[in-house]
Design an enzyme around this catalytic site. Structure first.
Site, mmCIF file in Angstrom:
data_model
loop_
_atom_site.group_PDB
_atom_site.id
_atom_site.type_symbol
_atom_site.label_atom_id
_atom_site.label_comp_id
_atom_site.label_asym_id
_atom_site.label_seq_id
_atom_site.Cartn_x
_atom_site.Cartn_y
_atom_site.Cartn_z
ATOM 1 N N ALA A 1 0.864 -1.185 0.000
ATOM 2 C CA ALA A 1 0.000 0.000 0.000
ATOM 3 C C ALA A 1 0.900 1.234 0.000
ATOM 4 C CB ALA A 1 -0.886 -0.010 1.241
ATOM 5 N N GLY B 1 0.634 -5.000 1.096
ATOM 6 C CA GLY B 1 -0.531 -5.110 0.219
ATOM 7 C C GLY B 1 -0.177 -5.692 -1.134
HETATM 8 N N1 T1G Z 1 4.622 3.324 0.018
HETATM 9 C C1 T1G Z 1 5.093 4.532 -0.384
HETATM 10 N N2 T1G Z 1 6.401 4.782 -0.656
HETATM 11 C C2 T1G Z 1 7.253 3.741 -0.506
HETATM 12 C C3 T1G Z 1 6.839 2.459 -0.081
HETATM 13 C C4 T1G Z 1 5.446 2.268 0.178
HETATM 14 N N3 T1G Z 1 4.965 1.088 0.551
HETATM 15 N N4 T1G Z 1 7.950 1.670 -0.026
HETATM 16 C C5 T1G Z 1 8.991 2.433 -0.393
HETATM 17 N N5 T1G Z 1 8.578 3.665 -0.689
HETATM 18 C C6 T1G Z 1 9.422 4.779 -1.143
HETATM 19 C C7 T1G Z 1 10.447 5.201 -0.099
HETATM 20 O O1 T1G Z 1 9.860 6.111 0.810
HETATM 21 C C8 T1G Z 1 11.496 5.854 -0.984
HETATM 22 O O2 T1G Z 1 10.988 7.124 -1.363
HETATM 23 C C9 T1G Z 1 11.477 4.994 -2.257
HETATM 24 O O3 T1G Z 1 10.202 4.328 -2.254
HETATM 25 C C10 T1G Z 1 12.572 3.947 -2.272
HETATM 26 O O4 T1G Z 1 12.450 3.239 -1.019
HETATM 27 C C11 T1G Z 1 -2.974 -3.057 3.485
HETATM 28 C C12 T1G Z 1 -1.429 -1.405 4.909
HETATM 29 C C13 T1G Z 1 10.210 -1.737 -1.099
HETATM 30 C C14 T1G Z 1 12.097 -3.012 -0.036
HETATM 31 O O5 T1G Z 1 6.251 -1.647 4.547
HETATM 32 O O6 T1G Z 1 10.556 -2.143 2.498
HETATM 33 O O7 T1G Z 1 0.784 -2.617 2.569
HETATM 34 O O8 T1G Z 1 12.780 8.523 -0.249
HETATM 35 O O9 T1G Z 1 14.760 3.755 -0.228
HETATM 36 O O10 T1G Z 1 16.007 0.269 -0.374
HETATM 37 O O11 T1G Z 1 -1.641 -4.709 4.411
HETATM 38 O O12 T1G Z 1 11.176 0.551 0.401
HETATM 39 O O13 T1G Z 1 12.903 8.002 -2.704
HETATM 40 O O14 T1G Z 1 11.108 9.549 -1.821
HETATM 41 O O15 T1G Z 1 13.385 1.919 0.863
HETATM 42 O O16 T1G Z 1 15.114 -0.259 -2.739
HETATM 43 C C15 T1G Z 1 3.776 -2.317 3.583
HETATM 44 C C16 T1G Z 1 8.178 -0.653 2.736
HETATM 45 C C17 T1G Z 1 3.009 -1.069 3.438
HETATM 46 C C18 T1G Z 1 7.340 -1.837 2.423
HETATM 47 C C19 T1G Z 1 12.540 -0.953 -1.401
HETATM 48 N N6 T1G Z 1 4.989 -2.254 2.799
HETATM 49 N N7 T1G Z 1 9.229 -0.443 1.751
HETATM 50 O O17 T1G Z 1 13.745 -0.709 -0.700
HETATM 51 O O18 T1G Z 1 14.255 1.654 -1.518
HETATM 52 S S1 T1G Z 1 1.556 -1.075 4.448
HETATM 53 C C20 T1G Z 1 6.140 -1.899 3.366
HETATM 54 C C21 T1G Z 1 10.369 -1.189 1.773
HETATM 55 C C22 T1G Z 1 0.523 -2.180 3.659
HETATM 56 C C23 T1G Z 1 -1.555 -3.517 3.647
HETATM 57 C C24 T1G Z 1 -0.683 -2.588 4.423
HETATM 58 C C25 T1G Z 1 11.442 -0.758 0.814
HETATM 59 C C26 T1G Z 1 11.548 -1.646 -0.442
HETATM 60 P P1 T1G Z 1 12.009 8.403 -1.557
HETATM 61 P P2 T1G Z 1 13.765 2.659 -0.362
HETATM 62 P P3 T1G Z 1 14.880 0.212 -1.365
#
Ligand code: T1G
Length: 705
Positions: free
Chosen positions: A64, A105
């Site tokens: 998400a 998500g």
């Molecule tokens: N939403 C929005 N922005 C995101 C994002 C996300 N889920 N994940 C990463 N970004 C942005 C981050 O802020 C950065 O932005 C850029 O992408 C690169 O990220 C209903 C409610 C995917 C493994 O918790 O683990 O789903 O600083 O530097 O090292 O059940 O990002 O460039 O502007 O980390 O290559 C659950 C979180 C959401 C995954 C990539 N998902 N993200 O790592 O790059 S809640 C997460 C990560 C959800 C549902 C629920 C990592 C990555 P900027 P990065 P990276």
């Protein structure tokens, strides 16, 4: 369907739906809309029998869109639940083709598909727990149905992306391939369509039944773990409740339970704090005014000046990153001790199985001890880690300036001193920067990168890039006494000492702030770091007229040689070989004597006052640091305290915590502390920016997701 978000192409009678929302294909409202349109088109397209869902930019989806959480779009339709229901109701098979990551998500979307194919290099996971949430789009109900209860508990409570190979023996993936992902996915789509045409029902995870003979035992063990390991976090227990529902209730009832608990967690301060930290961590690596792809200098060798505790700790960071590291000392004995300290650190890791002998040998081979400045002349980066005294540091930098090659970066590890003054003794101030490591330097994640007035942009960019390479959380600071962390901790310590004068005991203060969530209270921390360090800084600040009220009791403690654990006695007593802090009758007597001599009224202090005076002292000084542009942003200050000072992460950092209390109330309490008899009224006058926010109802961190 927005063409740039979703591409709909045909491979025979299979629709390939490629979705994109760079950089991680997060499932924001616009992408959800485009995906819903593609699924509608797929259902009504008589020319196709099946579909493949694949993420663009080499990854499936990071989940998400967390950036959306603070906005109404987060809950606007089509939601993730809508997409998953459309897949549930589809009469045509849909295959998720996973490369890169499928997280949160994104993984839940893949679990709602009828089949899953992954590249062997891909990772999947449900990291919601790290945001104080739970998988709220069916993950808690589908994952246990396909990999079992125990596996699902590990995935959801661990929150780490896991290589798909871990699930090779489970029915989670129909295939795990090394290449040709789309071809493999289309093949499975066609096979599934043929089975449907032959009258077989579509396979849906939601229809699977969970058979777990030891359900109660597994859940009880998980609950016990959650209650101890995650006592301040509500999400793990909620996840276990959802998993129990998956095993004991219908799918619909389980989904209802999941949505109820998800919405409850979403509103908690803990989740707001953890979502703030997610973005704070990433924001800290950005330097205002410096482009993301700013030029950097090559750093293939590093020289550390000083083989003491700090110098050797710093050196280990670079050895671990595979960088040739010179270690310079003035005396052979000290140098040999330093080398021995590094080897002992690695031997300890070897014994614990954290390092293999080959890696140990590799790292030690990169270490070049030397007694001669000429031996480090070719280093690309030099980091000085000598005694915290300006004259000593100026002498070192004058020598470096005369001996080290042009173009090298000259860094000081000073924890408080003026980097501009150090730079001024060289003919190349543009090459000088502060790299303030925190002890133990090979363990603590925080690195304050102190930009001098003349530090060149490429030097700053190089420092930030190098910080990433040695796995540090770098935070940029301007030049002031104590930079960000120590300048604030000085005020925190001043309040702790003032409360001793007023009637509190060291153990009462430590207990209160440790209950708040700090790893260690100020007095246990001081005994660990060494009371003489603070004493040395206070004596300098007394001489510079920076402290109006001397810390009489703390100074008296040091005059008795009670420097803390290293002398077996400090604010507390210690038994040999035992770090347990025992309240000291000697210190109690010393406190009584000094209070009597001061003739001040003694009163009982409550925990609330102790906590507020310590934490709001950080907030007030942090606000001033922001006003002076020493720190770039409030979330950077939070990162300093979360990664360098043991501030509880589930509170998001001092600035985020102030927002959770409400700036209006924080300012009101500060004014109450300014009015206490003998208070430091100048300090407790709320920072101008806080007064403005209190008047406008604003937040200092700008509102978290
Ligand atoms: N939403 C929005 N922005 C995101 C994002 C996300 N889920 N994940 C990463 N970004 C942005 C981050 O802020 C950065 O932005 C850029 O992408 C690169 O990220 C209903 C409610 C995917 C493994 O918790 O683990 O789903 O600083 O530097 O090292 O059940 O990002 O460039 O502007 O980390 O290559 C659950 C979180 C959401 C995954 C990539 N998902 N993200 O790592 O790059 S809640 C997460 C990560 C959800 C549902 C629920 C990592 C990555 P900027 P990065 P990276």
């Amino acid at each position: 369907m927005s063409a740039d978000l979703v591409e709909y192409t045909l491979r025979g009678r299979v629709a390939v739906i490629r979705f994109a929302n760079p950089p991680v294909n997060s499932l924001g409202l616009a992408l959800r809309r485009a995906l819903a349109a593609a699924l509608e088109r797929m259902s009504g397209d008589a020319a196709i029998d099946a579909a493949v869902l694949v993420g663009a930019n080499g990854t499936f989806s990071g989940g998400a869109d967390i950036k959306e959480f603070g906005a109404p779009e987060a809950f606007m339709g089509p939601s993730l639940w809508s997409l998953n229901s459309m897949l549930d109701e589809s009469t045509k098979p849909v295959v998720a083709a996973i490369e890169g990551v499928a997280l949160g998500g994104g993984f839940e979307l893949a679990l709602s598909c009828h089949h899953r194919v992954a590249l062997s290099s891909a990772k999947v996971g449900l990291p919601e727990v790290k945001l104080g949430l739970l998988p709220g789009a069916g993950g808690t109900q589908r994952l246990p149905r396909i990999i079992g209860i125990e596996g699902a508990i590990n995935v959801m409570l661990g929150g780490e992306p896991a290589p798909v190979g871990l699930f090779a023996k489970s029915p989670l993936f129909d295939a795990i391939v090394d290449a040709d992902l789309i071809t493999a996915a289309c093949g499975i789509a066609e096979k599934s369509a043929a089975a449907v045409a032959a009258g077989q029902p579509l396979r849906r995870i939601r229809d699977a039944k969970i058979r777990e003979p030891d359900l109660e035992g597994l859940l009880q063990f998980a609950r016990n773990t959650a209650k101890t390991a995650f006592k301040d976090y509500p999400a793990p227990l909620a996840i276990i409740d959802c998993i129990q529902a998956a095993a004991t209730k219908s799918f619909e009832e389980g989904i209802a339970e999941e949505q109820r608990l998800f919405k409850g967690l979403f509103l908690t301060d803990v989740s707001a704090a953890l979502r703030h930290v997610f973005f704070a961590e990433r924001a800290a690596s950005r330097v205002d005014g410096l482009p993301k792809n700013a030029a950097v200098r090559t750093v293939e060798s590093v020289a550390i000046i000083g083989a003491g505790t700090m110098g050797t700790g710093i050196a280990i960071n670079f050895l671990n990153a595979g960088i040739r590291t010179y270690l310079l000392e003035v005396g052979k004995e000290a140098l040999d001790r330093g080398v021995e300290r590094i080897r002992a650190t690695y031997d300890g890791q070897l014994k614990k199985g954290k390092l293999d002998a080959g890696k140990l040998a590799q790292r030690m081979a990169l270490l070049v001890p030397t007694l001669d400045y000429a031996g480090i002349a070719s280093a690309d980066l030099v980091i000085e880690a000598v005694f915290e005294d300006m004259a000593v540091k100026e002498k070192v930098f004058a020598t470096l300036d005369a001996t080290v090659k042009q173009g090298a970066i000259l860094a000081t590890n000073t924890s408080t001193l003026d980097v501009d003054r150090i730079a001024a003794v060289t003919r190349r101030p543009a090459d000088v920067i502060g790299l303030h490591f925190f002890s133990p330097a090979n363990v603590m994640r925080l690195l304050e990168v102190v930009r001098g007035a003349k530090t060149a942009p490429d030097v700053l960019a190089t420092a930030m890039a190098l910080a990433k390479k040695i796995r540090k959380t770098a935070v940029v600071s301007g030049v002031c006494d104590g930079f960000i962390g120590n300048r604030m901790i000085n005020q925190y310590s001043a309040q702790a000492l003032a409360m001793i004068d007023e009637g509190a005991s060291p153990q009462q203060i430590d207990a209160a702030i440790e209950k708040f969530g700090f790893a260690m209270g100020p007095f246990r921390m001081s005994d660990l770091a060494g009371n003489d360090i603070g004493w040395h800084i206070r004596k300098r600040q007394y001489a510079e007229g920076k402290i109006s009220t001397p810390a009489v009791i703390a100074d008296a403690l040091c005059e008795l040689g009670r420097f803390g654990q290293k002398t077996g006695a400090g604010w507390y007593d210690y038994k040999p070989g035992d770090r347990t802090a025992h309240p000291s009758s000697v210190v109690g007597k010393l406190i009584d004597e000094k209070r009597a001599a001061a003739g001040r009224p003694i009163r009982k202090l409550e925990s609330r006052e102790i906590i507020e005076r310590l934490v709001f002292a950080l907030v007030n000084e942090g606000a001033r640091i922001l006003e002076e542009k020493i720190a770039q942003r409030a979330s950077d200050i939070d990162m300093v305290y979360l990664t360098g000072y043991g501030f509880p992460i589930w509170r998001g950092g001092p600035m985020r915590y102030a927002d959770s209390v409400g700036i209006y109330d924080v300012v009101r309490r500060m004014r109450a502390y300014a009015a206490l008899p003998g208070a430091d009224t100048a300090f407790w006058t709320p920072a101008a920016s806080l007064q403005r926010l209190a008047a406008t109802g604003g937040s200092i961190t700008g509102g978290a997701a």
